[in-house]
Design a protein around this motif. Structure first.
Motif, PDB file in Angstrom:
ATOM      1  N   LEU A  69     -37.814  45.207   7.617  1.00  0.00           N
ATOM      2  CA  LEU A  69     -39.228  45.486   7.377  1.00  0.00           C
ATOM      3  C   LEU A  69     -39.908  44.164   7.072  1.00  0.00           C
ATOM      4  N   GLU A  70     -41.208  44.107   7.362  1.00  0.00           N
ATOM      5  CA  GLU A  70     -41.961  42.899   7.095  1.00  0.00           C
ATOM      6  C   GLU A  70     -43.343  43.268   6.577  1.00  0.00           C
ATOM      7  N   ARG A  71     -44.031  42.270   6.018  1.00  0.00           N
ATOM      8  CA  ARG A  71     -45.420  42.470   5.623  1.00  0.00           C
ATOM      9  C   ARG A  71     -46.151  41.138   5.731  1.00  0.00           C
ATOM     10  N   HIS A  72     -47.476  41.249   5.750  1.00  0.00           N
ATOM     11  CA  HIS A  72     -48.342  40.090   5.910  1.00  0.00           C
ATOM     12  C   HIS A  72     -49.321  40.063   4.736  1.00  0.00           C
ATOM     13  N   PRO A  73     -49.032  39.268   3.698  1.00  0.00           N
ATOM     14  CA  PRO A  73     -49.840  39.294   2.481  1.00  0.00           C
ATOM     15  C   PRO A  73     -51.230  38.691   2.626  1.00  0.00           C
ATOM     16  N   ILE A  90     -43.412  52.361  11.906  1.00  0.00           N
ATOM     17  CA  ILE A  90     -42.591  52.512  10.703  1.00  0.00           C
ATOM     18  C   ILE A  90     -43.288  51.774   9.569  1.00  0.00           C
ATOM     19  N   THR A  91     -43.404  52.427   8.428  1.00  0.00           N
ATOM     20  CA  THR A  91     -44.030  51.834   7.249  1.00  0.00           C
ATOM     21  C   THR A  91     -43.159  52.104   6.032  1.00  0.00           C
ATOM     22  N   ALA A  92     -43.484  51.440   4.958  1.00  0.00           N
ATOM     23  CA  ALA A  92     -42.812  51.717   3.687  1.00  0.00           C
ATOM     24  C   ALA A  92     -43.826  51.576   2.565  1.00  0.00           C
ATOM     25  N   GLU A  93     -43.656  52.418   1.572  1.00  0.00           N
ATOM     26  CA  GLU A  93     -44.488  52.303   0.382  1.00  0.00           C
ATOM     27  C   GLU A  93     -44.147  50.987  -0.318  1.00  0.00           C
ATOM     28  N   ASN A  94     -45.095  50.446  -1.030  1.00  0.00           N
ATOM     29  CA  ASN A  94     -44.908  49.179  -1.716  1.00  0.00           C
ATOM     30  C   ASN A  94     -44.200  49.406  -3.047  1.00  0.00           C
ATOM     31  N   ASN A 114     -54.013  50.003  12.485  1.00  0.00           N
ATOM     32  CA  ASN A 114     -54.295  48.774  11.755  1.00  0.00           C
ATOM     33  C   ASN A 114     -53.592  48.872  10.401  1.00  0.00           C
ATOM     34  N   PHE A 115     -52.604  48.008  10.170  1.00  0.00           N
ATOM     35  CA  PHE A 115     -51.925  47.975   8.877  1.00  0.00           C
ATOM     36  C   PHE A 115     -52.813  47.257   7.871  1.00  0.00           C
ATOM     37  N   HIS A 116     -52.963  47.836   6.683  1.00  0.00           N
ATOM     38  CA  HIS A 116     -53.655  47.149   5.600  1.00  0.00           C
ATOM     39  C   HIS A 116     -52.895  45.867   5.245  1.00  0.00           C
ATOM     40  N   ARG A 117     -53.613  44.896   4.737  1.00  0.00           N
ATOM     41  CA  ARG A 117     -52.996  43.646   4.278  1.00  0.00           C
ATOM     42  C   ARG A 117     -51.915  43.982   3.250  1.00  0.00           C
ATOM     43  N   GLY A 118     -50.731  43.382   3.409  1.00  0.00           N
ATOM     44  CA  GLY A 118     -49.634  43.566   2.466  1.00  0.00           C
ATOM     45  C   GLY A 118     -48.790  44.809   2.662  1.00  0.00           C
ATOM     46  N   THR A 119     -49.043  45.591   3.716  1.00  0.00           N
ATOM     47  CA  THR A 119     -48.271  46.817   3.965  1.00  0.00           C
ATOM     48  C   THR A 119     -46.916  46.482   4.595  1.00  0.00           C
ATOM     49  N   TRP A 120     -45.855  47.002   3.988  1.00  0.00           N
ATOM     50  CA  TRP A 120     -44.521  46.859   4.590  1.00  0.00           C
ATOM     51  C   TRP A 120     -44.469  47.709   5.857  1.00  0.00           C
ATOM     52  N   HIS A 121     -43.926  47.143   6.934  1.00  0.00           N
ATOM     53  CA  HIS A 121     -43.844  47.878   8.198  1.00  0.00           C
ATOM     54  C   HIS A 121     -42.693  47.362   9.044  1.00  0.00           C
ATOM     55  N   GLY A 122     -42.281  48.197   9.990  1.00  0.00           N
ATOM     56  CA  GLY A 122     -41.271  47.791  10.952  1.00  0.00           C
ATOM     57  C   GLY A 122     -41.886  46.893  12.004  1.00  0.00           C
ATOM     58  N   VAL A 123     -41.045  46.329  12.847  1.00  0.00           N
ATOM     59  CA  VAL A 123     -41.516  45.482  13.934  1.00  0.00           C
ATOM     60  C   VAL A 123     -42.207  46.337  14.991  1.00  0.00           C
ATOM     61  N   GLN A 146     -43.524  37.998   5.229  1.00  0.00           N
ATOM     62  CA  GLN A 146     -42.397  38.224   4.332  1.00  0.00           C
ATOM     63  C   GLN A 146     -41.500  39.251   5.011  1.00  0.00           C
ATOM     64  N   GLU A 147     -40.209  38.964   5.061  1.00  0.00           N
ATOM     65  CA  GLU A 147     -39.248  39.876   5.669  1.00  0.00           C
ATOM     66  C   GLU A 147     -38.302  40.423   4.606  1.00  0.00           C
ATOM     67  N   HIS A 148     -37.877  41.666   4.832  1.00  0.00           N
ATOM     68  CA  HIS A 148     -36.901  42.292   3.940  1.00  0.00           C
ATOM     69  C   HIS A 148     -35.853  42.998   4.814  1.00  0.00           C
ATOM     70  N   TRP A 149     -34.617  42.510   4.759  1.00  0.00           N
ATOM     71  CA  TRP A 149     -33.515  43.141   5.485  1.00  0.00           C
ATOM     72  C   TRP A 149     -32.953  44.264   4.624  1.00  0.00           C
ATOM     73  N   LEU A 150     -32.780  45.445   5.210  1.00  0.00           N
ATOM     74  CA  LEU A 150     -32.250  46.590   4.473  1.00  0.00           C
ATOM     75  C   LEU A 150     -30.744  46.440   4.271  1.00  0.00           C
TER      76      LEU A 150
END
Length: 159
Positions: A69-73, A90-94, A114-123, A146-150
C-alpha cells in the motif's frame, strides 16, 4: 480475504471522490449539446502544482494478491481510465503512520476516482488492457510517496 464491493460515492467517501456522470448535468454548455458535471473532485496539494500525466499499467487478475500500500502526503491523486473498462481500487483506513482496515472496490465503466491527500491505497490496478489512465496529481519538489509492505499479503476477490 476481502471481497471487492461496487464503487459508490457513499462507500468511497472516507477515501476520496468518485467521478462519474450520474444524475443530471450541473449545466448545459456548447449550445446545449454538452452536459457539464462540474467540479467532481477535490484536488488538494500542500505545495507544487497540479499536473496531468498518462499511466499505462499492466492489467491484473482477480483474485489479486495485495502486498503493498502507498500514500501521498503532499497531494491528492485522481485516476481517470481512458477506456470504458472496470478497474480495482484498494484503500485502507488510516492508522497513523501505517494502513489500517483494507477495503476494495470495483468501478463500473465510466467511473474514475480521486484519492484524498494522505489516503493509503493500492497501486493502479486495471483489470483489462490497455490499462491507460490520465492521472492528476501533485508535481513538485520533495518526497510525496510513502510505501507500506504488508507482513501478510491479502487476497482480493470478486463478489
Amino acid at each position: 480475504m476481502i471481497t471487492a464491493q461496487p464503487l459508490t460515492a457513499q462507500r468511497f467517501a472516507l477515501f476520496g471522490d468518485v467521478l462519474d456522470c450520474n444524475g443530471d448535468p450541473d449545466k448545459l454548455i456548447n449550445q446545449g449539446l454538452c452536459g457539464r458535471f462540474h467540479d467532481r473532485a477535490k484536488l488538494d496539494f500542500t505545495d507544487g502544482h497540479a499536473g496531468v500525466s498518462l499511466f499505462q499499467a499492466q492489467p491484473r487478475n482477480l483474485p489479486y494478491t495485495l502486498d503493498l500500500l502507498e500514500r501521498h502526503p503532499r497531494g491528492s491523486q485522481a485516476f481517470i481510465p481512458m477506456s470504458l473498462d472496470e478497474f480495482l481500487i484498494i484503500t485502507a483506513e488510516n492508522a497513523g503512520d501505517r494502513p489500517g482496515k483494507i477495503h476494495a472496490f470495483l468501478s463500473t465503466p465510466g467511473q474514475a476516482i480521486n484519492f484524498h491527500r494522505g489516503t493509503w491505497h493500492g497501486v493502479l490496478t486495471p483489470l483489462h488492457a490497455p490499462g491507460l489512465f490520465a492521472v492528476i496529481d501533485r508535481i513538485g519538489d520533495g518526497d510525496n510517496l510513502q510505501e507500506h509492505w504488508l507482513e501478510t499479503p491479502v487476497t482480493i476477490t470478486r463478489d
